[in-house]
Scaffold this motif. Structure first.
Motif, PDB file in Angstrom:
ATOM      1  N   VAL A  34       0.724   4.982   8.270  1.00 60.07           N
ATOM      2  CA  VAL A  34       2.053   4.381   8.421  1.00 60.07           C
ATOM      3  C   VAL A  34       2.261   4.001   9.880  1.00 60.07           C
ATOM      4  O   VAL A  34       1.983   4.800  10.784  1.00 60.07           O
ATOM      5  CB  VAL A  34       3.158   5.350   7.958  1.00 60.07           C
ATOM      6  N   CYS A  35       2.744   2.792  10.109  1.00 60.64           N
ATOM      7  CA  CYS A  35       3.015   2.335  11.468  1.00 60.64           C
ATOM      8  C   CYS A  35       4.189   3.115  12.051  1.00 60.64           C
ATOM      9  O   CYS A  35       5.294   3.095  11.503  1.00 60.64           O
ATOM     10  CB  CYS A  35       3.331   0.844  11.480  1.00 60.64           C
ATOM     11  N   PHE A  75      -9.231   2.946   2.640  1.00 58.28           N
ATOM     12  CA  PHE A  75      -8.310   4.044   2.355  1.00 58.28           C
ATOM     13  C   PHE A  75      -7.186   3.560   1.447  1.00 58.28           C
ATOM     14  O   PHE A  75      -7.081   2.376   1.129  1.00 58.28           O
ATOM     15  CB  PHE A  75      -7.781   4.693   3.633  1.00 58.28           C
ATOM     16  N   ASP A  76      -6.345   4.499   1.023  1.00 58.78           N
ATOM     17  CA  ASP A  76      -5.452   4.240  -0.101  1.00 58.78           C
ATOM     18  C   ASP A  76      -4.193   3.456   0.246  1.00 58.78           C
ATOM     19  O   ASP A  76      -3.914   2.420  -0.355  1.00 58.78           O
ATOM     20  CB  ASP A  76      -5.040   5.579  -0.749  1.00 58.78           C
ATOM     21  N   ILE A  77      -3.406   3.942   1.195  1.00 61.03           N
ATOM     22  CA  ILE A  77      -2.053   3.408   1.404  1.00 61.03           C
ATOM     23  C   ILE A  77      -1.838   3.060   2.867  1.00 61.03           C
ATOM     24  O   ILE A  77      -2.181   3.839   3.759  1.00 61.03           O
ATOM     25  CB  ILE A  77      -0.988   4.443   0.973  1.00 61.03           C
ATOM     26  N   HIS A  78      -1.276   1.892   3.112  1.00 61.79           N
ATOM     27  CA  HIS A  78      -0.805   1.508   4.447  1.00 61.79           C
ATOM     28  C   HIS A  78       0.653   1.117   4.305  1.00 61.79           C
ATOM     29  O   HIS A  78       1.007   0.284   3.472  1.00 61.79           O
ATOM     30  CB  HIS A  78      -1.615   0.334   4.987  1.00 61.79           C
ATOM     31  N   VAL A  85      -7.499  -1.593   3.045  1.00 61.90           N
ATOM     32  CA  VAL A  85      -6.366  -0.944   2.380  1.00 61.90           C
ATOM     33  C   VAL A  85      -6.278  -1.343   0.909  1.00 61.90           C
ATOM     34  O   VAL A  85      -6.401  -2.515   0.555  1.00 61.90           O
ATOM     35  CB  VAL A  85      -5.054  -1.317   3.094  1.00 61.90           C
ATOM     36  N   ARG A  86      -5.993  -0.335   0.065  1.00 63.77           N
ATOM     37  CA  ARG A  86      -5.871  -0.589  -1.368  1.00 63.77           C
ATOM     38  C   ARG A  86      -4.428  -0.903  -1.775  1.00 63.77           C
ATOM     39  O   ARG A  86      -4.180  -1.768  -2.589  1.00 63.77           O
ATOM     40  CB  ARG A  86      -6.372   0.628  -2.137  1.00 63.77           C
ATOM     41  N   TYR A  87      -3.474  -0.160  -1.242  1.00 61.11           N
ATOM     42  CA  TYR A  87      -2.062  -0.359  -1.573  1.00 61.11           C
ATOM     43  C   TYR A  87      -1.266  -0.559  -0.274  1.00 61.11           C
ATOM     44  O   TYR A  87      -1.298   0.289   0.614  1.00 61.11           O
ATOM     45  CB  TYR A  87      -1.469   0.858  -2.300  1.00 61.11           C
ATOM     46  N   TRP A  88      -0.559  -1.688  -0.206  1.00 63.25           N
ATOM     47  CA  TRP A  88       0.337  -1.950   0.919  1.00 63.25           C
ATOM     48  C   TRP A  88       1.764  -1.679   0.461  1.00 63.25           C
ATOM     49  O   TRP A  88       2.215  -2.225  -0.548  1.00 63.25           O
ATOM     50  CB  TRP A  88       0.205  -3.392   1.398  1.00 63.25           C
TER      51      TRP A  88
END
Length: 490
Positions: free
Chosen positions: A30-31, A238-241, A268-271
């Protein structure tokens, strides 16, 4: 899972079932903030949104590595490529070292997050501590022919990249439209195309923060840090950003381009993106004069605030809206959140006093599953809260002696409130958090009310009325019940 989690993927523009790449391990990036000023409501929303996701994934049994970065270099004043570094500017104006500025505001950010009961991430890397990784990323993109050096700076060749891939896949933008609407800025004639973005910037003589590189003494472009640090700590895939919706373009769009250009595919897989907080329909911001930082909310010191609001009121206010919807600030909305949270807390405390009956005569069936179903539908926290309000109404009916709860349902309600209100939604109980002082205060209030009750029994109406009236004047609500009296602070 019997009832799998579905989340909205900004990339596919639809809800998708969440399936980790390496179950039970989940990688989430997470930014985080740019630490050159105090944390504000805009910082609170992504922190709380992804704290909710972090808590829920862990409850589901996943082992989550949650990375939240700190931007402490490369975020420029005018746009992603031009202007003075925001932290360096603050340091120059206040005659401090840049890292003094970073540390001061990072400490304050952490204090605000702790007050909001936001869990610490697994790793909190700083951009300035990963210059080597960012230089390596830039070199890989150069080696693959999708960047170019110009006067000591390195730029990403967007038009060349778009011929093989799609620049705009996340934001839905079209490169031809971007080229036609992007004007060349002063000082950017070293770019081949105005839409190209900086991977490395040559530092001007007055620029404080600089590092040696194969191209110049300079600093990385803003977009590089998340790509480099995400890959370092979570791997090539990786999974989530996540982050705020305002980061979709250009920041996250550029991140996708960088990862594809360096390794051949998106990491990334899920944004996931939370929506904005507005004031009277306008985005909250310093330039509009409607900017309120979190400390001002907690103290009530801003001119736009009618009162101070506790951190839990702020957290509840944010969670009462779905993370993908806009939240519009107003004092009325915050005051409603304050009262709503108090109702749920009162209901939870009432469960400790209710005596179990022989049977349940209120509708509390299926509450746990209803809450799970709401969270599994793209983290629908407002629906979870609405189910808890329904339960609170049922609890109040029992408290008032108009219904009963069987022992097993009483225990279930306690467990459900603990799980969803506290463990997953992350609310804290002010009574429990206050420790012995709050406990002693509560006992003193109970003593006063017992004296009042005795006065009523002795028909000493003057003493009874005096206790009630003076407590009311001090901001307490006194409610007579069949078993005596109850109180709460308004």
């Amino acid at each position: 899972m019997e009832h799998p989690l579905h989340i909205y993927n900004t990339l596919s523009r639809k809800k998708e079932q969440f399936v980790p790449l390496h179950e039970p391990h989940v990688g989430m990036y997470v930014c985080g903030p740019t630490v050159y000023g105090d944390a504000h409501l805009g910082h609170a929303r992504p922190a709380i949104t992804f704290d909710l996701l972090f808590r829920y994934l862990r409850h589901l049994g996943y082992r989550v590595r949650y990375v939240r970065n700190i931007t402490d270099v490369g975020h420029l004043e005018h746009d992603a490529d031009e202007g003075e570094d925001k932290i360096a500017k603050k340091a120059r104006l206040e005659e401090l070292e840049p890292m003094e500025v970073v540390q001061y505001y990072l400490n304050r950010y952490h204090q605000a997050m702790e007050a909001l009961n936001v869990l610490s991430p697994s790793i909190e890397p700083h951009a300035s501590g990963h210059i080597i990784e960012q230089i390596q990323l830039v070199q890989e993109i150069l080696n693959n022919g999708l960047a170019y050096e110009s006067e000591g700076s390195v730029y990403f060749d967007v038009e060349k990249y778009d011929k093989k891939h799609h620049y705009g896949v996340l934001s839905g933008r079209n490169i031809e439209d971007m080229i036609n609407t992007t004007r060349a800025l002063d000082g950017q004639d070293e770019k081949r195309n105005p839409i190209d973005f900086a991977l490395w910037k040559k530092a001007q003589p007055e620029h404080i923060m600089r590092w040696p590189s194969p191209w110049s003494d300079g600093f990385p472009g803003w977009h590089c840090e998340c790509t480099a640090m995400g890959r370092k700590y979570l791997g090539a895939h990786f999974d989530i950003h996540g982050g705020g919706m305002d980061l979709i373009f250009p920041h996250h769009e550029c991140e996708i381009a960088q990862s594809v250009a360096s390794q051949g595919d998106d990491m990334v897989r899920y944004w996931m993106h939370n929506n904005m907080i507005t004031v009277n329909g306008q985005k909250m911001g310093k330039s509009l004069g409607n900017f309120i930082n979190l400390e001002e909310f907690f103290t009530g010191s801003h001119r736009m605030l009618a009162q101070a609001y506790t951190p839990m009121t702020i957290r509840f206010f944010i969670l009462q809206a779905h993370y993908r919807s806009t939240v519009d600030f107003s004092n009325d909305a915050l005051q409603a959140s304050e009262k709503g949270l108090a109702r749920l807390m009162d209901a939870f405390h009432a469960l400790e006093k209710i005596q179990a009956g022989k049977e349940t005569t209120v509708d509390v069936a299926g509450l746990r599953q209803k809450c799970f179903d709401a969270l599994n539908d793209d983290l629908n926290s407002p629906i979870v809260i609405s189910h808890l309000f329904d339960a609170a109404r049922a609890i109040n009916t029992v408290k008032d002696g108009k219904a009963t709860l069987a022992a097993e349902d009483l225990t279930e309600l306690k467990d459900v409130f603990q799980l969803f209100l506290f463990d997953i939604l992350g609310m804290t109980d002010a009574t429990a958090a206050g420790g012995s002082n709050v406990e002693a205060f509560g006992k003193a209030m109970d003593l006063l009310l017992s004296i009042r009750q005795q006065a009523k029994a002795n028909k000493d109406w003057a003493t009874s009325d005096r206790i009630r009236n003076e407590l009311t004047a001090l901001g307490f609500e006194i409610k007579d019940t069949k078993d005596g009296a109850e109180w709460k602070k308004l």
